[in-house]
Design an enzyme around this catalytic site. Structure first.
Site, PDB file in Angstrom:
ATOM      1  N   GLU A 137      -4.801 -92.376   2.070  1.00  0.00           N
ATOM      2  CA  GLU A 137      -3.783 -92.079   0.729  1.00  0.00           C
ATOM      3  C   GLU A 137      -3.696 -90.747   0.835  1.00  0.00           C
ATOM      4  O   GLU A 137      -2.353 -90.095   0.854  1.00  0.00           O
ATOM      5  CB  GLU A 137      -4.337 -92.668  -0.382  1.00  0.00           C
ATOM      6  CG  GLU A 137      -4.040 -93.801  -0.856  1.00  0.00           C
ATOM      7  CD  GLU A 137      -4.607 -94.938   0.142  1.00  0.00           C
ATOM      8  OE1 GLU A 137      -5.639 -94.787   0.616  1.00  0.00           O
ATOM      9  OE2 GLU A 137      -3.893 -95.997   0.304  1.00  0.00           O
ATOM     10  N   ASP A 175      -8.691 -77.461  18.692  1.00  0.00           N
ATOM     11  CA  ASP A 175      -8.581 -76.269  18.070  1.00  0.00           C
ATOM     12  C   ASP A 175      -8.052 -74.971  19.094  1.00  0.00           C
ATOM     13  O   ASP A 175      -7.846 -73.937  18.654  1.00  0.00           O
ATOM     14  CB  ASP A 175      -9.642 -75.962  17.224  1.00  0.00           C
ATOM     15  CG  ASP A 175     -10.804 -75.547  18.106  1.00  0.00           C
ATOM     16  OD1 ASP A 175     -10.675 -75.734  19.310  1.00  0.00           O
ATOM     17  OD2 ASP A 175     -11.911 -75.111  17.447  1.00  0.00           O
ATOM     18  N   ASP A 229     -13.381 -72.845  21.865  1.00  0.00           N
ATOM     19  CA  ASP A 229     -12.909 -71.251  21.715  1.00  0.00           C
ATOM     20  C   ASP A 229     -13.826 -70.400  22.088  1.00  0.00           C
ATOM     21  O   ASP A 229     -13.885 -69.284  22.952  1.00  0.00           O
ATOM     22  CB  ASP A 229     -12.452 -71.257  20.195  1.00  0.00           C
ATOM     23  CG  ASP A 229     -12.015 -69.795  19.925  1.00  0.00           C
ATOM     24  OD1 ASP A 229     -10.794 -69.479  20.358  1.00  0.00           O
ATOM     25  OD2 ASP A 229     -12.723 -68.893  19.337  1.00  0.00           O
ATOM     26  N   GLU A 286     -14.137 -81.221   7.330  1.00  0.00           N
ATOM     27  CA  GLU A 286     -15.467 -80.319   7.009  1.00  0.00           C
ATOM     28  C   GLU A 286     -14.955 -78.842   6.456  1.00  0.00           C
ATOM     29  O   GLU A 286     -15.603 -78.242   5.499  1.00  0.00           O
ATOM     30  CB  GLU A 286     -16.481 -80.409   7.996  1.00  0.00           C
ATOM     31  CG  GLU A 286     -16.222 -79.617   9.285  1.00  0.00           C
ATOM     32  CD  GLU A 286     -17.281 -79.431  10.267  1.00  0.00           C
ATOM     33  OE1 GLU A 286     -17.118 -79.436  11.239  1.00  0.00           O
ATOM     34  OE2 GLU A 286     -18.705 -79.444   9.753  1.00  0.00           O
ATOM     35  N   GLY A 335     -20.134 -77.136  21.533  1.00  0.00           N
ATOM     36  CA  GLY A 335     -20.487 -78.588  21.095  1.00  0.00           C
ATOM     37  C   GLY A 335     -20.265 -79.224  22.016  1.00  0.00           C
ATOM     38  O   GLY A 335     -18.913 -78.991  22.927  1.00  0.00           O
ATOM     39  N   SER A 384     -16.659 -70.516  23.966  1.00  0.00           N
ATOM     40  CA  SER A 384     -17.066 -70.645  25.246  1.00  0.00           C
ATOM     41  C   SER A 384     -16.160 -69.760  25.804  1.00  0.00           C
ATOM     42  O   SER A 384     -16.404 -68.992  27.014  1.00  0.00           O
ATOM     43  CB  SER A 384     -17.190 -72.032  25.940  1.00  0.00           C
ATOM     44  OG  SER A 384     -17.907 -73.012  24.951  1.00  0.00           O
ATOM     45  N   ARG A 400     -25.354 -73.187  22.645  1.00  0.00           N
ATOM     46  CA  ARG A 400     -24.636 -72.050  21.953  1.00  0.00           C
ATOM     47  C   ARG A 400     -25.690 -70.594  22.135  1.00  0.00           C
ATOM     48  O   ARG A 400     -26.475 -70.718  21.327  1.00  0.00           O
ATOM     49  CB  ARG A 400     -24.380 -72.290  20.361  1.00  0.00           C
ATOM     50  CG  ARG A 400     -23.413 -73.549  20.041  1.00  0.00           C
ATOM     51  CD  ARG A 400     -22.911 -73.558  18.696  1.00  0.00           C
ATOM     52  NE  ARG A 400     -22.519 -75.068  18.279  1.00  0.00           N
ATOM     53  CZ  ARG A 400     -21.526 -75.348  18.549  1.00  0.00           C
ATOM     54  NH1 ARG A 400     -20.548 -74.606  19.466  1.00  0.00           N
ATOM     55  NH2 ARG A 400     -20.872 -76.223  18.075  1.00  0.00           N
ATOM     56  N   LEU A 405      -5.980-101.682  -4.635  1.00  0.00           N
ATOM     57  CA  LEU A 405      -7.460-101.998  -4.837  1.00  0.00           C
ATOM     58  C   LEU A 405      -8.155-100.888  -4.615  1.00  0.00           C
ATOM     59  O   LEU A 405      -9.378-100.625  -5.236  1.00  0.00           O
ATOM     60  CB  LEU A 405      -7.846-103.102  -4.195  1.00  0.00           C
ATOM     61  CG  LEU A 405      -7.108-104.298  -4.429  1.00  0.00           C
ATOM     62  CD1 LEU A 405      -7.826-105.592  -3.644  1.00  0.00           C
ATOM     63  CD2 LEU A 405      -7.412-104.869  -5.971  1.00  0.00           C
ATOM     64  N   GLN A 454     -19.464 -88.539  15.772  1.00  0.00           N
ATOM     65  CA  GLN A 454     -17.840 -88.128  16.194  1.00  0.00           C
ATOM     66  C   GLN A 454     -18.145 -87.624  17.615  1.00  0.00           C
ATOM     67  O   GLN A 454     -17.034 -87.492  18.234  1.00  0.00           O
ATOM     68  CB  GLN A 454     -17.088 -87.330  15.182  1.00  0.00           C
ATOM     69  CG  GLN A 454     -16.689 -87.954  13.896  1.00  0.00           C
ATOM     70  CD  GLN A 454     -16.233 -86.736  12.772  1.00  0.00           C
ATOM     71  OE1 GLN A 454     -15.248 -86.585  12.624  1.00  0.00           O
ATOM     72  NE2 GLN A 454     -17.582 -86.492  12.095  1.00  0.00           N
ATOM     73  N   GLY A 484     -14.326 -80.736  11.967  1.00  0.00           N
ATOM     74  CA  GLY A 484     -13.125 -79.821  12.192  1.00  0.00           C
ATOM     75  C   GLY A 484     -13.242 -78.436  11.248  1.00  0.00           C
ATOM     76  O   GLY A 484     -13.101 -78.545  10.079  1.00  0.00           O
ATOM     77  N   ARG A 485     -13.682 -77.471  11.923  1.00  0.00           N
ATOM     78  CA  ARG A 485     -14.018 -76.441  10.621  1.00  0.00           C
ATOM     79  C   ARG A 485     -12.691 -75.463  10.575  1.00  0.00           C
ATOM     80  O   ARG A 485     -12.575 -74.886   9.345  1.00  0.00           O
ATOM     81  CB  ARG A 485     -15.058 -75.061  11.420  1.00  0.00           C
ATOM     82  CG  ARG A 485     -16.427 -75.767  11.440  1.00  0.00           C
ATOM     83  CD  ARG A 485     -17.417 -75.020  12.325  1.00  0.00           C
ATOM     84  NE  ARG A 485     -17.043 -75.049  13.618  1.00  0.00           N
ATOM     85  CZ  ARG A 485     -17.743 -74.738  14.771  1.00  0.00           C
ATOM     86  NH1 ARG A 485     -18.591 -73.721  14.435  1.00  0.00           N
ATOM     87  NH2 ARG A 485     -17.451 -74.719  15.992  1.00  0.00           N
ATOM     88  N   THR A 528     -13.625 -80.065  23.661  1.00  0.00           N
ATOM     89  CA  THR A 528     -14.101 -79.789  22.424  1.00  0.00           C
ATOM     90  C   THR A 528     -13.436 -80.792  21.498  1.00  0.00           C
ATOM     91  O   THR A 528     -12.288 -81.332  21.883  1.00  0.00           O
ATOM     92  CB  THR A 528     -13.923 -78.430  21.690  1.00  0.00           C
ATOM     93  OG1 THR A 528     -14.034 -78.726  20.212  1.00  0.00           O
ATOM     94  CG2 THR A 528     -12.425 -78.005  21.955  1.00  0.00           C
ATOM     95  N   ILE A 529     -14.125 -81.523  20.609  1.00  0.00           N
ATOM     96  CA  ILE A 529     -13.623 -82.701  19.805  1.00  0.00           C
ATOM     97  C   ILE A 529     -12.388 -82.385  18.854  1.00  0.00           C
ATOM     98  O   ILE A 529     -11.665 -82.847  18.489  1.00  0.00           O
ATOM     99  CB  ILE A 529     -14.515 -83.451  19.061  1.00  0.00           C
ATOM    100  CG1 ILE A 529     -15.353 -82.910  17.995  1.00  0.00           C
ATOM    101  CG2 ILE A 529     -15.412 -84.286  20.056  1.00  0.00           C
ATOM    102  CD1 ILE A 529     -16.026 -83.726  17.281  1.00  0.00           C
ATOM    103  N   ASP A 530     -12.656 -80.764  18.554  1.00  0.00           N
ATOM    104  CA  ASP A 530     -11.627 -80.218  17.492  1.00  0.00           C
ATOM    105  C   ASP A 530     -10.184 -79.887  17.681  1.00  0.00           C
ATOM    106  O   ASP A 530      -9.479 -80.005  16.842  1.00  0.00           O
ATOM    107  CB  ASP A 530     -12.528 -78.807  16.992  1.00  0.00           C
ATOM    108  CG  ASP A 530     -13.754 -78.972  16.458  1.00  0.00           C
ATOM    109  OD1 ASP A 530     -14.261 -79.952  16.133  1.00  0.00           O
ATOM    110  OD2 ASP A 530     -14.251 -77.921  15.928  1.00  0.00           O
TER     111      ASP A 530
HETATM  112  O1  F6P Z   1     -16.965 -77.387  17.699  1.00  0.00           O
HETATM  113  C1  F6P Z   1     -17.061 -78.724  17.591  1.00  0.00           C
HETATM  114  C2  F6P Z   1     -18.078 -79.220  16.360  1.00  0.00           C
HETATM  115  O2  F6P Z   1     -18.328 -80.460  16.651  1.00  0.00           O
HETATM  116  C3  F6P Z   1     -17.058 -78.941  15.039  1.00  0.00           C
HETATM  117  O3  F6P Z   1     -16.317 -79.809  14.799  1.00  0.00           O
HETATM  118  C4  F6P Z   1     -18.665 -78.928  14.257  1.00  0.00           C
HETATM  119  O4  F6P Z   1     -18.258 -77.988  12.888  1.00  0.00           O
HETATM  120  C5  F6P Z   1     -19.577 -78.109  15.063  1.00  0.00           C
HETATM  121  O5  F6P Z   1     -19.164 -78.369  16.451  1.00  0.00           O
HETATM  122  C6  F6P Z   1     -20.916 -78.466  14.701  1.00  0.00           C
HETATM  123  O6  F6P Z   1     -21.481 -77.786  15.599  1.00  0.00           O
HETATM  124  P1  F6P Z   1     -23.100 -77.901  15.843  1.00  0.00           P
HETATM  125  O7  F6P Z   1     -23.607 -78.941  17.171  1.00  0.00           O
HETATM  126  O8  F6P Z   1     -23.806 -76.637  16.281  1.00  0.00           O
HETATM  127  O9  F6P Z   1     -23.973 -78.192  14.597  1.00  0.00           O
END
Ligand code: F6P
Length: 320
Positions: A187, A129, A103, A222, A11, A105, A72, A214, A252, A170-171, A125-127
């Site tokens: 919250e 992780d 991860d 996700e 990603g 890659s 990928r 309110l 995102q 975020g898987r 990676t944005i995750d």
């Molecule tokens: O690894 C980054 C990410 O954006 C995850 O947060 C998300 O679950 C996944 O890639 C989505 O992957 P794709 O681009 O294959 O739909």
């Protein structure tokens, strides 16, 4: 080392371009030849490779996505694909490869490393992780994008006196949810690392309503087992408050990288080339505290990420 290659994989993330720029310009200044490989490992197998120079990376520092494109690659997961990739590496005389990705890659890079190629992993990676580094490139931008969406949603959610469940990416790692939730005043925050406590989520909302609040914002990663719509339905049914969902999705992953991500990318890109120049073994570049560090690639992949339990506790206190 005199000839190196660079690819982006998995990603995309904001700041990948800044990292490509840093690697290319540092390599050129060190007198190295650098090849750009398009479409990640897929392009490596296909020989989608061309030489880069300082101008190849002009005007990309501020751009999201990756000029090298990404993929990928299913083929690279198989031995036959990796052999073809290795053939290409030899054909072009590439002695070291910079892999910018997450991860999956890195695991691909480790396989190449076992076949004799020196691989430098830069965490893109944005995750957020990857266990060996405090931060990955793109995470800060993604959190800020989510934060801006949360602020917009707060306006309308408050006007209509609703609860809104916002699903973020975020898987396996809930850091985007955690950071955006803490800074956006959610919250409750639901992470893949923790089982959902639906009673606690509803209790928070009801207590809020009782003291005149309110609206409520719930941020859910996700990867949380419970579905977003299912969660919203339960909240609405139990609290009586109209509950909407917003799935932020790919918004995102794009956008101009923040200063923080550009800084990380520039420093990590420089570090990766310095290691290649020294004919180093395969490494994963990261940041610990304020220091750019390098771990053995295989070791880095073994390091487990712990989520910030303290931050979650703070959310609970502050969102009362
Ligand atoms: O690894 C980054 C990410 O954006 C995850 O947060 C998300 O679950 C996944 O890639 C989505 O992957 P794709 O681009 O294959 O739909």
């Amino acid at each position: 080392m005199k000839t190196i290659g660079i690819l982006t994989s998995g990603g995309d993330s904001p700041g990948m371009n800044a990292a490509v720029r840093a690697v290319v310009r540092t390599a050129v200044s060190e007198g190295m030849k650098i090849y750009g490989i398009q479409h990640g490992y897929e392009g490596l197998i296909e020989g989608n490779i061309s030489e880069m120079n300082v101008s190849s990376v002009s005007d990309i520092l501020h751009r999201g996505g990756t000029i090298l494109k990404t993929a990928r690659s299913e083929r690279f997961m198989k031995e036959e694909g990796r052999r073809k990739a290795l053939d290409m590496i030899e054909t072009f005389g590439i002695e070291g490869l910079v892999v910018i990705g997450g991860d999956g890659s890195y695991r691909g890079g480790l396989e190449l490393s076992k076949m004799g190629v020196t691989v430098m992993g830069i965490p893109g990676t944005i995750d957020n992780d990857l266990g060996y580094t405090d931060y990955t490139i793109g995470f800060d931008t993604a959190v800020n994008t989510v934060l801006s969406a949360v602020s917009n949603i707060r306006d309308t959610s408050s006007s209509h006196q609703r609860t809104t469940v916002i699903e973020v990416m975020g898987r396996h790692c809930g850091d985007i949810a955690l950071y955006a939730g803490l800074t956006g005043g959610a919250e409750s925050i639901l992470l893949p690392e923790k089982p959902v406590d639906i009673n606690a989520v509803c209790r928070k909302i009801v207590q809020g309503i009782n003291r005149g609040k309110l609206h409520s914002i719930i941020i859910k990663a996700e990867g949380v087992e419970m579905g977003t719509q299912e969660l919203a339905d339960i909240i609405q049914q139990r609290t009586g408050q109209e509950t909407k969902i917003v799935v932020l999705g790919y918004v995102q992953r794009g956008g101009s990288p923040t200063a923080r991500d550009r800084m990380l990318a520039s420093k990590m890109g420089d570090k990766a080339v310095q290691f290649l120049k020294l004919d180093s073994t395969s490494k994963a570049i990261g940041i610990t505290g304020n220091e750019i560090v390098a771990h053995d690639l295989a070791d880095a992949l073994e390091m487990k990420r712990e989520f910030d339990e303290t931050a979650l506790k703070i959310v609970d206190v502050l969102s009362i």
